[in-house]
Design an enzyme around this catalytic site. Sequence first.
Site, PDB file in Angstrom:
ATOM      1  N   MET A 129       2.422  -2.121   1.280  1.00 30.18           N
ATOM      2  CA  MET A 129       3.247  -3.087   1.831  1.00 30.18           C
ATOM      3  C   MET A 129       2.758  -4.689   1.430  1.00 30.18           C
ATOM      4  O   MET A 129       1.567  -4.809   1.411  1.00 30.18           O
ATOM      5  CB  MET A 129       3.025  -3.175   3.492  1.00 30.18           C
ATOM      6  CG  MET A 129       3.501  -2.020   4.084  1.00 30.18           C
ATOM      7  SD  MET A 129       2.721  -2.200   5.994  1.00 30.18           S
ATOM      8  CE  MET A 129       3.396  -3.714   6.448  1.00 30.18           C
ATOM      9  N   ASP A 130       3.809  -4.944   0.472  1.00 31.99           N
ATOM     10  CA  ASP A 130       3.629  -6.266  -0.185  1.00 31.99           C
ATOM     11  C   ASP A 130       4.184  -7.315   0.779  1.00 31.99           C
ATOM     12  O   ASP A 130       5.370  -7.456   1.045  1.00 31.99           O
ATOM     13  CB  ASP A 130       4.110  -6.255  -1.456  1.00 31.99           C
ATOM     14  CG  ASP A 130       3.694  -5.274  -2.208  1.00 31.99           C
ATOM     15  OD1 ASP A 130       2.309  -5.026  -2.388  1.00 31.99           O
ATOM     16  OD2 ASP A 130       4.140  -4.767  -3.228  1.00 31.99           O
TER      17      ASP A 130
END
Length: 239
Positions: A129-130
Amino acid sequence: MRRVRVIPVLLMQNGGLVKSIQFKNHRYIGDPVNAVKIFNEKEVDEIVILDISATREKRAPHFNKIKEIASEAFMPLGYGGGITKLDEIKELIAIGVEKVILNMSAFQNTQLISDGAKYVGSQSIVVSMDIRKNLWGQYRVYVRNGSQSTGMDPLRFARTMEEAGAGELLLNSIDRDGTWSGYDTELIRMISSNVGIPLVAAGGAGSVSDFLAAIGHGASAVSAGSFFVYSGKARGILM
């Protein structure tokens, strides 16, 4: 006492390793096989290789290169980049990858998470998850190496990934990436307190005390790039 995993995260581009600042200004730092050999000697708990050019180039993983890297890794190896099919997950596991990391595909096709978890077990399916804050200070999930906003709230996204079958989350703060300014502990606490799967903190580590802060706010493991490949904030390359 709980044992905390410490994980170097290395970015691969065109076959070589690079390091970024806030997902930009990529600088060449060395060869991935040599880097893995160095981290073998340091006895790290795990190592992660992310091919940041694969999705942009719309291609599958370079299996031969990954196999070469895996053959030198004496620790569990996680790989992400260009994975869009279950057959690719199967191939990665077959050549020695222990954790398959999904980013763009996790957003586009949650069924791939479920299928991968059924094949190899949820413990080997990781969703990366960026996260970045938008102009209004709201956390949002980004894909395509941080260049495209999904518009999704990270907490909602994390819960969806867990429900789909992911066994771990790699939580990366784009705003903190490569800055040595410490992890986004507010983000870590928000996600870790609302999911039941392990969370690996990434983005911003500049000291061992940053590791401790991330664990104190709910991370199950800590990862870093610049902290492990550079000699201090002057960014002299260790490898």
